[in-house]
Design an enzyme around this catalytic site. Structure first.
Site, PDB file in Angstrom:
ATOM      1  N   TYR A 114      29.143 104.414  50.464  1.00 16.40           N
ATOM      2  CA  TYR A 114      27.975 103.048  50.188  1.00 16.40           C
ATOM      3  C   TYR A 114      28.038 101.925  51.253  1.00 16.40           C
ATOM      4  O   TYR A 114      28.833 101.522  51.648  1.00 16.40           O
ATOM      5  CB  TYR A 114      28.388 102.378  48.908  1.00 16.40           C
ATOM      6  CG  TYR A 114      27.487 101.357  48.369  1.00 16.40           C
ATOM      7  CD1 TYR A 114      26.156 101.515  47.716  1.00 16.40           C
ATOM      8  CD2 TYR A 114      27.601 100.115  48.864  1.00 16.40           C
ATOM      9  CE1 TYR A 114      25.377 100.604  47.543  1.00 16.40           C
ATOM     10  CE2 TYR A 114      26.846  99.134  48.460  1.00 16.40           C
ATOM     11  CZ  TYR A 114      25.547  99.592  47.703  1.00 16.40           C
ATOM     12  OH  TYR A 114      24.683  98.419  47.413  1.00 16.40           O
ATOM     13  N   TRP A 116      25.204  99.610  54.414  1.00 22.28           N
ATOM     14  CA  TRP A 116      23.930  99.685  54.898  1.00 22.28           C
ATOM     15  C   TRP A 116      23.750 100.342  56.214  1.00 22.28           C
ATOM     16  O   TRP A 116      22.955 101.066  56.432  1.00 22.28           O
ATOM     17  CB  TRP A 116      23.500  98.097  55.332  1.00 22.28           C
ATOM     18  CG  TRP A 116      23.123  97.227  54.067  1.00 22.28           C
ATOM     19  CD1 TRP A 116      24.022  97.201  52.915  1.00 22.28           C
ATOM     20  CD2 TRP A 116      21.905  96.840  53.964  1.00 22.28           C
ATOM     21  NE1 TRP A 116      23.131  96.439  52.156  1.00 22.28           N
ATOM     22  CE2 TRP A 116      21.990  95.991  52.653  1.00 22.28           C
ATOM     23  CE3 TRP A 116      20.724  96.680  54.563  1.00 22.28           C
ATOM     24  CZ2 TRP A 116      20.644  95.527  52.088  1.00 22.28           C
ATOM     25  CZ3 TRP A 116      19.877  95.921  54.175  1.00 22.28           C
ATOM     26  CH2 TRP A 116      19.576  95.359  52.883  1.00 22.28           C
TER      27      TRP A 116
END
Length: 763
Positions: A114, A116
């Site tokens: 997980y 960006w």
């Protein structure tokens, strides 16, 4: 394509920049000329691209290399590393993947990964990882986000979808034209609006807010932190106890109902279940009327202020804004559902500038009126493994293989994970109760990480594969969340032996005999051209023509024009709910959900309710301060914590902590002092900033400091050693970081030195 006729350019989640290079080194970034409010975050990368924290070759944890998989997992984060060649790294990884797959099955490989990662459309770490693992049979995945997991699960039950609502949030331009009163639960934090997934061209959140203010919109900031809304707009500040937002919204709804201010015509035409919710509001259901006086005891707001706000909202064209942060508390589903029901009672949903909006300035995308476009992406293939976990339940998964958990009405089983692979993101930033996570992290046989710097995740890995940064590879910043589409030039060669994530996986795929499956015979540039052609075709269907590949490369960027009229969320539904029904069982807004009620969850019934959080200022506990660990202004999550911009904002090398003067005085603390924050889960150090911008009893410290453990202490200042690792409810199992009680004291004289930016021993 030769780019010498123009300046080098790149885009990131926090901004677009022109890149200056001398003698093969990046010497500076220049803010994009189109950006009216550029973020400083990106400039922090320049001094760390080739600094002491850079990982320049593949690394293997010494105990794992000597003893094999499963050796001394409790030494992760402390062990030395051994440098190996790419050939050896590929061989080790391929052999371990085959061992785990053959002995335990693909479900024993967890690739939640997980985060960006890169703004690039092709070099997106998680996409590359998931395609690679799908080529060899799949993996256990995670679902939902740390940002708004509770909303992702509850809102579809109420409005039919979640991501459609985010993509079509009513625009700031519509608010400026038609809104009169903007009530911001959780504020409109401009620091969060510095970023946007996939790249940012022009930062618009501040201007959108100022334009609305100039047009006469009045603002109310409902938050324990005054700076959550820009001072310039002159907002009224209501500062309830943290984690009591649902109670306040329920009392506002009570006032509307008992004073006959609800929009009966809207409720009749567009909603179902109001009668069931009304019975709760009046107390007919449980014997407790949800009066302003009832809420006042919970929220510590004057009852008259609650009553006055409800009347103002009914008397004006009102936008209810609810921040993403409100989901990240115990029972985080409830404030979102209560806000939707409050907006439904006002009856302005689907009208210009009013109704409800989710997360203004949560990212730079929020409130932008953009064309609905689809951009090509690197295909991930199909994952045949059905196992998954809610993203914030990773510690439980590692602790309890074969155990069960509830999620959205069903019972699921935790897999027995033997191998964890993370590429992009950092669980030792995002996750709660990091001391618990660190113990659980010791259990898998192997942890593999793609990373470019020695952050806490890399230090807690067994095999570290050094990846390049966005400045060291070519890509495309194609982003439906932003008007600007940007070429991402390779400015310099990768530092050391670093490789792009694509080349990393390509090498391992070749070792496994899967290279052709992974690449389909295309080079990275050929993949990017393929993705861009798909994007051009989609744009054409949206009545906009993207330039051809060569023209884009020569120009460096383009701006997609806005739609013909501002975005208004649920406008089509309001115009004709029969022709444009919601994707709910009834096709209407479900103020009471038979589906959710049918799950029979005690912690998430069939309509919004107030339930006491596990930790809050109104409860019984041994810690007197409520800690808000919100998003930082000097970095994106933990990215670039070691960069110059983040370091410049620290206090003696520690993350700043904001405390009310009364709370500081009660502890004999002074501004700039190093303090210790603590509770039953752990402790960390911070630099004190005294200010009345937080309500008494509340402290604020941003997340993002690199985790630097010493026992249960984080020497550097990561507040997630303190936060509670508990699901919001059985429905969504989201994170509850904002329901957290602590205390603060002066640090002892022998404050441990932070080693967050010190690389591990390399042998």
């Amino acid at each position: 394509m030769d780019t010498r006729s123009r300046d080098l350019i790149t885009t990131t989640h926090w901004g677009t920049y022109n890149v200056s290079v001398e003698d093969g080194r990046v010497t500076g970034l220049k803010d994009f000329a189109e950006d009216g409010d550029p973020s400083p975050i990106g400039h922090g990368i320049v001094d760390v691209l080739d600094g002491p924290t850079r990982i320049k070759s593949p690394m293997v944890r010494k105990s794992w290399l000597e003893g094999g998989p499963g050796t001394a997992g409790d030494k992760r984060g402390e062990d030395a590393f051994v440098e190996v060649s790419w050939a050896d790294a590929n061989r080790l990884v391929a052999a371990e993947l085959k061992r785990v797959r053959d002995a335990h099955g693909n479900a024993s490989i967890y690739a939640g990964s997980y985060g960006w990662a890169s703004a690039g459309r092709f070099h997106h770490a998680q996409g590359q990882l998931k395609r690679f693992l799908n080529c060899m049979g799949g993996f256990t995945r995670s679902v939902n986000t740390y940002s708004y997991a509770a909303a992702e699960v509850i809102v579809p039950h109420v409005l039919g979808t979640w991501f459609d609502m985010l993509a079509n949030t009513t625009g700031w331009d519509s608010i400026a034209e038609a809104c009169e009163l903007f009530v911001a639960f959780g504020g409109v934090p401009l620091k969060n609006g510095q970023i946007s997934q996939g790249g940012t061209g022009n930062h618009v959140q501040k201007q959108g807010l100022l334009d609305a203010h100039k047009a006469g919109v009045k603002f109310v900031n409902v938050s324990p932190i005054r700076s959550d809304l820009l001072d310039t707009v002159g907002a009224d500040w209501l500062s309830p106890r943290p984690s009591t937002d649902a109670a306040l919204m329920i009392a506002l709804s009570y006032v509307l109902l008992t004073e006959g201010l609800q929009n009966e015509a809207f409720l009749e035409k567009y909603t179902v279940g109001f009668d069931r919710y009304a019975a709760y509001l009046t107390g007919a259901e449980d014997g407790v009327p949800k009066t302003p006086e009832w809420a006042s005891e919970i929220c510590e707001l004057p009852a008259d202020d609650i009553r006055d706000l409800a009347r103002r909202m009914a008397a004006h064209r009102t936008m209810i804004s609810i921040s993403w942060s409100l989901t990240r508390q115990d029972h985080g589903e409830q404030p979102y559902w209560a806000a939707i029901n409050l907006a439904a009672m006002l009856g302005q949903i689907g009208l210009p500038g009013t109704g409800i909006g989710f997360g203004y300035s949560a990212t730079n995308k929020s409130g932008q009126s953009l064309r609905n476009m689809h951009f090509g992406s690197f295909p991930q293939g199909k994952n045949p493994v059905r196992n998954f976990i809610p993203v914030a339940r990773i510690s439980e998964m590692l602790e309890n293989p074969g155990g069960t958990f509830q999620y959205n009405g069903k019972t699921h089983e935790f897999p027995d994970v033997k191998l964890v692979w993370w590429a992009g993101g950092n669980p030792f930033h995002h996750h709660q109760d990091l001391n618990r996570l660190r113990k659980a992290w010791a259990k898998p046989d192997t942890v593999i990480v793609n990373e470019w710097c020695w952050n806490s995740l890399a230090r807690h890995a067994d095999i570290v594969l050094p990846c390049s940064t966005t400045l060291e590879r070519s890509d495309l910043g194609l982003n439906p969340r932003d008007a600007y589409q940007v070429v991402m030039d390779q400015a310099i060669e990768p530092v050391g032996a670093a490789k792009s994530d694509h080349d990393i996986f390509r090498g391992i795929a070749a070792e496994l005999g899967l290279e052709e499956d992974f690449t389909e015979g295309r080079s990275p540039e050929e993949w990017q051209k393929w993705m861009y052609e798909i994007s051009r075709q989609s744009a054409s269907r949206s009545a906009f023509e993207l330039p051809d590949w060569d023209t884009l490369q020569l120009k460096g960027w383009i701006k997609v024009p806005p739609p013909e009229k501002p975005t208004v969320m649920l406008e089509a539904f309001r115009e004709d709910p029969d022709a444009n029904p919601l994707k709910t069982p009834s096709g209407r807004i479900e103020m009471y959900s038979e589906t959710v009620a049918g799950f029979d969850y005690a912690d998430c019934p069939g309509h919004p309710v107030w339930m006491e959080p596990g930790e809050w200022l109104g409860g019984v506990g041994s810690y007197p301060l409520h800690m808000i660990s919100n998003q930082p202004r000097t970095k994106l999550h933990s990215q670039l914590d070691h960069g110059s911009v983040s370091r410049a904002a620290q206090i003696d090398g520690r993350e700043p902590l904001t405390m009310h003067p009364d709370d500081a005085a009660a502890r004999n603390l002074s501004d700039g002092q190093i303090v210790r924050i603590f509770n039953q889960r752990g402790d960390c150090y911070a630099g004190l900033r005294i200010s009345d911008e937080v309500r008494p009893g509340v402290i604020q410290i941003a997340t993002g400091a690199w985790y630097d453990p010493d026992g249960t202490t984080c020497r550097h200042g990561n507040p997630n050693v303190l936060t509670l690792d508990k699901g919001t409810s059985n429905l969504a199992q989201g994170p509850t970081a904002h329901s957290c009680l602590v205390d603060v004291e002066a640090a002892a004289e022998d404050i441990p030195e932070s080693r967050a930016y010190t690389p591990p021993v390399i042998e």
